[in-house]
Design an enzyme around this catalytic site. Structure first.
Site, mmCIF file in Angstrom:
data_model
loop_
_atom_site.group_PDB
_atom_site.id
_atom_site.type_symbol
_atom_site.label_atom_id
_atom_site.label_comp_id
_atom_site.label_asym_id
_atom_site.label_seq_id
_atom_site.Cartn_x
_atom_site.Cartn_y
_atom_site.Cartn_z
ATOM 1 N N HIS A 311 0.865 -1.187 0.000
ATOM 2 C CA HIS A 311 0.000 0.000 0.000
ATOM 3 C C HIS A 311 0.895 1.228 0.000
ATOM 4 C CE1 HIS A 311 -3.157 2.827 1.158
ATOM 5 N NE2 HIS A 311 -4.015 1.889 0.812
ATOM 6 N N ASP A 368 -7.912 -5.314 0.036
ATOM 7 C CA ASP A 368 -8.370 -6.168 -1.069
ATOM 8 C C ASP A 368 -8.008 -7.628 -0.889
ATOM 9 O OD1 ASP A 368 -7.471 -3.342 -2.780
ATOM 10 O OD2 ASP A 368 -9.512 -4.128 -2.784
HETATM 11 C C1 SDX Z 1 -6.236 0.116 -2.794
HETATM 12 O O1 SDX Z 1 -4.504 4.661 -1.945
HETATM 13 C C2 SDX Z 1 -5.435 4.010 -1.330
HETATM 14 O O2 SDX Z 1 -5.822 4.372 -0.228
HETATM 15 C C3 SDX Z 1 -5.993 2.823 -2.090
HETATM 16 C C4 SDX Z 1 -7.003 1.978 -1.308
HETATM 17 C C5 SDX Z 1 -8.286 2.734 -1.051
HETATM 18 O O3 SDX Z 1 -9.008 2.326 -0.128
HETATM 19 O O4 SDX Z 1 -8.601 3.658 -1.839
HETATM 20 O O5 SDX Z 1 -6.433 1.556 -0.076
HETATM 21 C C6 SDX Z 1 -7.401 0.735 -2.110
HETATM 22 O O6 SDX Z 1 -5.987 0.457 -3.926
HETATM 23 C C7 SDX Z 1 -5.351 -0.851 -2.040
HETATM 24 C C8 SDX Z 1 -4.114 -1.322 -2.891
HETATM 25 C C9 SDX Z 1 -4.591 -2.413 -3.828
HETATM 26 N N1 SDX Z 1 -3.517 -2.766 -4.798
HETATM 27 C C10 SDX Z 1 -2.918 -3.965 -4.752
HETATM 28 O O7 SDX Z 1 -3.096 -4.814 -3.865
HETATM 29 C C11 SDX Z 1 -1.985 -4.221 -5.933
HETATM 30 C C12 SDX Z 1 -0.647 -4.791 -5.419
HETATM 31 N N2 SDX Z 1 0.039 -3.713 -4.705
HETATM 32 C C13 SDX Z 1 1.014 -2.933 -5.439
HETATM 33 O O8 SDX Z 1 0.736 -2.733 -6.788
HETATM 34 C C14 SDX Z 1 1.506 -1.714 -4.669
HETATM 35 O O9 SDX Z 1 1.783 -2.130 -3.396
HETATM 36 C C15 SDX Z 1 0.630 -0.478 -4.598
HETATM 37 C C16 SDX Z 1 0.213 -0.011 -5.952
HETATM 38 C C17 SDX Z 1 -0.579 -0.739 -3.767
HETATM 39 C C18 SDX Z 1 1.444 0.623 -3.917
HETATM 40 O O10 SDX Z 1 2.456 0.956 -4.794
HETATM 41 P P1 SDX Z 1 3.557 2.067 -4.397
HETATM 42 O O11 SDX Z 1 3.228 2.790 -3.163
HETATM 43 O O12 SDX Z 1 3.807 2.892 -5.617
HETATM 44 O O13 SDX Z 1 4.775 1.197 -4.009
HETATM 45 P P2 SDX Z 1 5.799 0.646 -5.044
HETATM 46 O O14 SDX Z 1 5.065 0.089 -6.214
HETATM 47 O O15 SDX Z 1 6.827 1.690 -5.288
HETATM 48 O O16 SDX Z 1 6.430 -0.582 -4.248
HETATM 49 C C19 SDX Z 1 7.474 -0.377 -3.333
HETATM 50 C C20 SDX Z 1 8.353 -1.610 -3.481
HETATM 51 C C21 SDX Z 1 8.723 -1.906 -4.930
HETATM 52 O O17 SDX Z 1 9.982 -2.575 -4.892
HETATM 53 P P3 SDX Z 1 11.339 -1.663 -5.175
HETATM 54 O O18 SDX Z 1 11.126 -0.975 -6.510
HETATM 55 O O19 SDX Z 1 11.418 -0.699 -4.039
HETATM 56 O O20 SDX Z 1 12.449 -2.681 -5.219
HETATM 57 O O21 SDX Z 1 7.616 -2.773 -3.042
HETATM 58 C C22 SDX Z 1 7.431 -3.673 -4.129
HETATM 59 C C23 SDX Z 1 7.705 -2.900 -5.406
HETATM 60 O O22 SDX Z 1 8.211 -3.765 -6.395
HETATM 61 N N3 SDX Z 1 6.034 -4.094 -4.082
HETATM 62 C C24 SDX Z 1 5.608 -5.347 -4.249
HETATM 63 C C25 SDX Z 1 4.218 -5.280 -4.065
HETATM 64 N N4 SDX Z 1 3.851 -4.014 -3.812
HETATM 65 C C26 SDX Z 1 4.975 -3.280 -3.832
HETATM 66 N N5 SDX Z 1 6.252 -6.497 -4.528
HETATM 67 C C27 SDX Z 1 5.491 -7.602 -4.621
HETATM 68 N N6 SDX Z 1 4.144 -7.627 -4.468
HETATM 69 C C28 SDX Z 1 3.477 -6.487 -4.183
HETATM 70 N N7 SDX Z 1 2.169 -6.500 -4.001
#
Ligand code: SDX
Length: 433
Positions: A311, A368
């Site tokens: 998140h 989720d």
């Molecule tokens: C919702 O914003 C809100 O409040 C949203 C929400 C709401 O109520 O409105 O809470 C609802 O959207 C919840 C989130 C649902 N999405 C998912 O579950 C999809 C999977 N999650 C990721 O796509 C990600 O965690 C996000 C999109 C939720 C957050 O992305 P960020 O903040 O941009 O973080 P990032 O992508 O930069 O990740 C940081 C690191 C990365 O690695 P590095 O580049 O630092 O090496 O963590 C890794 C990412 O690769 N990472 C994951 C991961 N999520 C982040 N690695 C594996 N699996 C994951 N799920």
């Protein structure tokens, strides 16, 4: 009323010999902010923050999140208390009006919502234009936007009564619209609302009853549905809420602004994650395949991510996931179901929470992760999950939209950029190229 920040200090920004003093503002909870609105006028530079990781877009009094401690408050009330002790319509009143209602206030509000649950009959014609296998979010995006054609009066956002009526209509009609979308994909007749039923009960009946036989909504499932709506109601300035605020800042019709929010929520990184998460749990299929997927999630060359994990704000457990996990067990126990999907979800969560990669990146289950398990057990097809998210988030969208409209400092949102394209050059006729 907005404008309750206090200046508690000054930040100094030195840019090419110019020192700019910027107010530091404090709110009720959370980090202070540096007010940068004068930076361009005083220092001739823009700030840049793609993805808004360090940038606030507004002052708000609706929802507070502390990502480090896993705290979520709606108008000051913790989400677990609201989920356990309140109801979705009461939370809707709280988000819209700022205070929990007295019994007469709640009865009046719930009564108004109930009076607006029906759709204009011509709305039903829009469905015939869709293929039966259209994605439900495509149909929701289209039909919510189309509703703006039926309520031209809502364009006048200067009239609080008009605004409030528009919000009441949206909150009241989203379950009817969502149920019609579900019925359309199933090839079953639309079921109209029955106003003697509660909000969640009415929705479940519109989805799952058929004219051929009587239908009784399970009180456990109705309570679980209502709780799921509460957990999805609002969430600070997330992507879809920011979209609604930006669309609304131009004075667009509130239903068109909400349709923009629906479109944004559809993405698998945001509200589409519940659908993506269940598809992922099904793809994993059994507990012994979990390590393979955990390795893929860590592999930088593999776009695969663990859906339902991570998140932007929560670097601790998403407090909604905790309540959702409890609700999942209640629903599955009531239905006497022990789906392989639930077993995979529980084992995946256990392994991921012990894994160094996920711990180091503070990746925890989010809202989720378990919602899809519950909705699947309740009989909803996976493609409907984000529609239910949008149904619930509508009250957050309209509350935030209204707060923006009532904010005296509000202006049309118009971000700037840093330009790295071609330098200025003269046109060359095609004969000389
Ligand atoms: C919702 O914003 C809100 O409040 C949203 C929400 C709401 O109520 O409105 O809470 C609802 O959207 C919840 C989130 C649902 N999405 C998912 O579950 C999809 C999977 N999650 C990721 O796509 C990600 O965690 C996000 C999109 C939720 C957050 O992305 P960020 O903040 O941009 O973080 P990032 O992508 O930069 O990740 C940081 C690191 C990365 O690695 P590095 O580049 O630092 O090496 O963590 C890794 C990412 O690769 N990472 C994951 C991961 N999520 C982040 N690695 C594996 N699996 C994951 N799920």
């Amino acid at each position: 009323m907005i404008n309750k920040t206090k200046q508690t200090g000054t930040a100094k920004l030195e840019v090419k010999g110019t020192t700019v003093e910027l107010p530091i503002l404090s709110g009720t909870h959370g980090p202070d902010v540096v007010d940068v609105k004068r930076v361009y006028a005083d220092a001739g530079v823009f700030t840049l923050d793609p993805g808004f990781t360090s940038t606030g877009s507004c002052e708000s009094q609706i929802t507070f999140i502390n990502g480090e401690e896993g705290i979520l408050l709606h108008r000051g009330y913790p989400i677990d208390q609201l989920a356990d002790q309140s109801g979705f319509l009461e939370v809707a009143y709280l988000l819209l009006n700022g205070e929990l209602p007295t019994q007469p206030e709640f009865s009046e509000f719930a009564g108004r919502v109930t009076q607006h649950t029906m759709l204009h009959t011509q709305m039903d014609s829009f469905f015939d234009g869709f293929r039966r296998d259209s994605h439900p979010m495509a149909m929701l995006t289209g039909t919510v936007g189309a509703m703006s054609a039926f309520y031209p009066g809502a364009m006048d956002s200067s009239d609080p009564e008009e605004r409030n009526l528009a919000y009441i209509r949206l909150i009241a009609k989203m379950p009817t619209l969502a149920a019609r979308i579900y019925k359309y994909t199933q090839g079953q007749p639309f079921v109209d609302p029955l106003n003697e039923l509660g909000y969640a009960e009415n929705f479940l009946r519109m989805c799952f009853s058929v004219p051929a036989e009587p239908y009784k909504v399970s009180p456990t499932l109705a309570r679980a549905m209502d709780k799921i709506f509460i957990l999805h109601a609002d969430h600070e300035q997330n992507a879809s809420t920011s979209t609604v605020r930006l669309a609304g800042s131009s004075g667009a019709h509130p239903y068109a602004a909400v349709a923009a929010g629906v479109a944004c929520l559809w993405g698998p990184s945001h509200g589409g994650a519940n659908e993506a998460c269940l598809n992922m749990l099904r793809e994993i299929g059994s507990v012994d395949r979990i390590p393979e997927f955990i390795e893929r999630a860590k592999d930088k060359n593999d776009p695969f991510r663990l859906m339902g994990f991570g998140h932007r704000v929560y670097k601790n457990y998403d407090p909604r996931a905790t309540v959702m996990q409890k609700t999942a067990h209640e629903v599955l126990d009531e239905l006497g179901i022990d789906t392989p999907v639930l077993r995979v979800a529980k084992e995946l969560e256990r392994i991921a929470l012990e894994d160094e990669y996920f711990k180091s990146k503070k990746l925890y289950p989010n809202v989720d992760f378990y919602s899809g398990v519950i909705l699947d057990a309740m009989g909803f097809p996976t493609e409907m999950f984000t529609v239910l998210f949008a149904l619930a988030r509508t009250v957050g969208w309209v509350s935030q939209l209204n707060e923006m409209i009532e904010d005296p400092t509000q202006r049309i949102g118009r971000p700037r950029q840093i330009y790295t394209g071609a330098a200025k050059r003269d046109f060359v006729p095609i004969s000389q190229r």
